[in-house]
Scaffold this motif. Structure first.
Motif, PDB file in Angstrom:
ATOM      1  N   LYS A  75       0.574  -1.141  -0.160  1.00 40.15           N
ATOM      2  CA  LYS A  75      -0.551  -0.369   0.222  1.00 40.15           C
ATOM      3  C   LYS A  75       0.872   1.469   0.192  1.00 40.15           C
ATOM      4  N   LEU A  76       1.855   1.188   0.725  1.00 40.84           N
ATOM      5  CA  LEU A  76       2.790   2.479   0.752  1.00 40.84           C
ATOM      6  C   LEU A  76       2.996   2.597  -0.680  1.00 40.84           C
ATOM      7  N   ASN A  77       3.431   1.782  -1.321  1.00 38.53           N
ATOM      8  CA  ASN A  77       3.888   1.942  -3.013  1.00 38.53           C
ATOM      9  C   ASN A  77       3.079   2.408  -3.933  1.00 38.53           C
ATOM     10  N   GLU A  78       1.901   1.729  -3.202  1.00 39.09           N
ATOM     11  CA  GLU A  78       0.710   2.382  -4.230  1.00 39.09           C
ATOM     12  C   GLU A  78       0.542   3.622  -4.196  1.00 39.09           C
TER      13      GLU A  78
ATOM     14  N   TYR B 296      -2.208  12.464   3.569  1.00 38.36           N
ATOM     15  CA  TYR B 296      -1.727  11.919   4.967  1.00 38.36           C
ATOM     16  C   TYR B 296      -2.580  10.758   5.931  1.00 38.36           C
ATOM     17  N   SER B 297      -3.739  11.057   5.491  1.00 39.28           N
ATOM     18  CA  SER B 297      -5.201  10.455   5.627  1.00 39.28           C
ATOM     19  C   SER B 297      -5.153   9.077   5.194  1.00 39.28           C
ATOM     20  N   GLU B 298      -3.785   8.857   3.893  1.00 41.17           N
ATOM     21  CA  GLU B 298      -4.153   7.270   3.811  1.00 41.17           C
ATOM     22  C   GLU B 298      -2.682   6.791   4.491  1.00 41.17           C
ATOM     23  N   LEU B 299      -1.838   7.280   4.131  1.00 39.14           N
ATOM     24  CA  LEU B 299      -0.695   6.991   4.911  1.00 39.14           C
ATOM     25  C   LEU B 299      -0.719   6.771   6.516  1.00 39.14           C
ATOM     26  N   THR B 300      -1.300   7.605   7.037  1.00 40.64           N
ATOM     27  CA  THR B 300      -2.077   7.208   8.659  1.00 40.64           C
ATOM     28  C   THR B 300      -2.643   5.698   8.803  1.00 40.64           C
TER      29      THR B 300
ATOM     30  N   ASP C 270       8.444  12.028   7.137  1.00 46.42           N
ATOM     31  CA  ASP C 270       7.344  11.097   7.558  1.00 46.42           C
ATOM     32  C   ASP C 270       6.887   9.904   6.890  1.00 46.42           C
ATOM     33  N   ARG C 271       6.833  10.142   5.730  1.00 46.49           N
ATOM     34  CA  ARG C 271       7.158   8.589   4.442  1.00 46.49           C
ATOM     35  C   ARG C 271       8.363   7.917   5.153  1.00 46.49           C
ATOM     36  N   LYS C 272       9.661   8.159   4.938  1.00 50.25           N
ATOM     37  CA  LYS C 272      10.114   7.630   5.317  1.00 50.25           C
ATOM     38  C   LYS C 272      10.015   6.697   7.153  1.00 50.25           C
ATOM     39  N   ASP C 273       9.410   7.384   8.522  1.00 57.25           N
ATOM     40  CA  ASP C 273       9.257   7.106   9.240  1.00 57.25           C
ATOM     41  C   ASP C 273       7.951   5.908   9.424  1.00 57.25           C
ATOM     42  N   ALA C 274       6.794   5.839   8.541  1.00 58.14           N
ATOM     43  CA  ALA C 274       6.391   5.564   8.541  1.00 58.14           C
ATOM     44  C   ALA C 274       6.923   3.959   8.127  1.00 58.14           C
ATOM     45  N   LYS C 275       7.356   3.664   6.931  1.00 55.60           N
ATOM     46  CA  LYS C 275       8.252   2.460   6.821  1.00 55.60           C
ATOM     47  C   LYS C 275       9.035   2.398   8.085  1.00 55.60           C
TER      48      LYS C 275
END
Length: 304
Positions: free
Chosen positions: A187-190, A206-210, A281-286
């Motif tokens: 999903k992150l790649n999508e 941010y809604s989709e990331l969280t 923030d994207r790196k932190d999610a990973k």
């Protein structure tokens, strides 16, 4: 002297009479059978300033009228007339205007007789039954329209409930068939491919990331993260970490807290982080997904 005056008076009368136009109505026959036609001719010995009548008849019918004809100094109008009911009928006087002066024709009598039938010489035939008319498209078009409407409804129902449903099932990604970690990475790649924040859709990003991170926590750690607030999730993870039921670090939990709080500011306070902050923030999610896992359960046999 009296004799001369009488002669002059007679001469003036003859001249005046000769100058008056003559109107005349003639028919070629006064006896016809039902349906037969005959000619009516109206003639006027004048050709200028003449208005001929429009025939109005009772019991007789005007079939046709010829063009007005001029014969020398005479105007002639012919009509073709017939009758369909037996009886005696008058063609009434017709009013003809000559130089704005009205003149009347004579009335004419026409007898319409029935046709005599010799029944002894006529072969009798039985009464025929009523013959049915052949069917046409108009007799069946209402049924054709109903059938077409029914086919359209059935076709729509088949498409909507069968074909479309199958198509949706085929197109819908089967995330639940993947392990929690693989699903989150997929999903992150999508999300990266959608380029949301690059197109000024930061809130949606941010809604989709969280949601991806929360969904991973919910599946991997069996925590209802999608329904909890940021503080509730962090407190739950701290409790799990103290109880040593998950494999993580304080740094990972702090990064998760910072990510969720940033997302709350974007969604509810209309905060607009910079591009470099969004990438962090994207790196932190990973990083959170990589370093937040449940501790494996060690069986008693393995301890021995």
């Amino acid at each position: 002297m009296k004799k001369y005056i009488l002669h002059i008076f007679l001469l003036i009368s003859i001249i005046a009479f000769g100058q008056n136009p003559m109107v005349k109505a003639q028919i070629e026959t006064s006896q016809i059978r039902i349906g037969e036609q005959f000619n009516l001719k109206i003639s006027v010995n004048e050709i200028e300033n003449v208005i001929l009548p429009k025939l109005e008849l009772k019991g007789l019918e005007v079939i046709d009228s010829a063009m007005i004809d001029t014969l020398g100094n005479m105007l002639v109008q012919k009509y073709i007339i017939t009758g369909f009911d037996s009886g005696a009928y008058y063609i009434p006087q017709q009013q003809v205007f000559v130089k704005n002066q009205a003149y009347l024709t004579d009335s004419l009598l026409v007898n319409v007789a029935t046709v005599a039938i010799d029944t002894t010489k006529i072969k009798k035939f039985p009464i025929k039954a009523i013959k049915a008319e052949p069917y046409t498209f108009d007799d069946f078009k209402i049924y054709v329209y109903i059938l077409l409407a029914a086919l359209v409804i059935i076709g729509f129902w088949i498409y909507w409930f069968v074909i479309r449903k199958r198509k949706m099932e085929i197109e819908e990604p089967t995330f639940r068939a993947l392990p929690p970690y693989d699903e989150a990475i997929y999903k992150l790649n999508e999300l990266d491919e959608k380029l949301l924040w690059q197109n000024n859709k930061v809130k949606e990003y941010y809604s989709e990331l969280t949601e991806i991170v929360r969904g991973y926590i919910e599946r991997e750690l069996k925590v209802p993260a999608l329904e909890k607030t940021t503080d509730e999730i962090i407190e739950t993870l701290k409790d799990f970490n103290e109880a040593e039921t998950i494999s993580t670090s304080k740094e990972t939990i702090d990064k998760l807290k910072a990510l969720l709080q940033e997302a709350d500011l974007v969604k509810f306070a209309k905060s607009k982080p910079l591009a470099i902050e969004i990438e962090e923030d994207r790196k932190d999610a990973k990083l959170v997904i990589d370093n937040l896992k449940p501790k494996p359960i060690i069986e008693d046999d393995e301890l021995e």
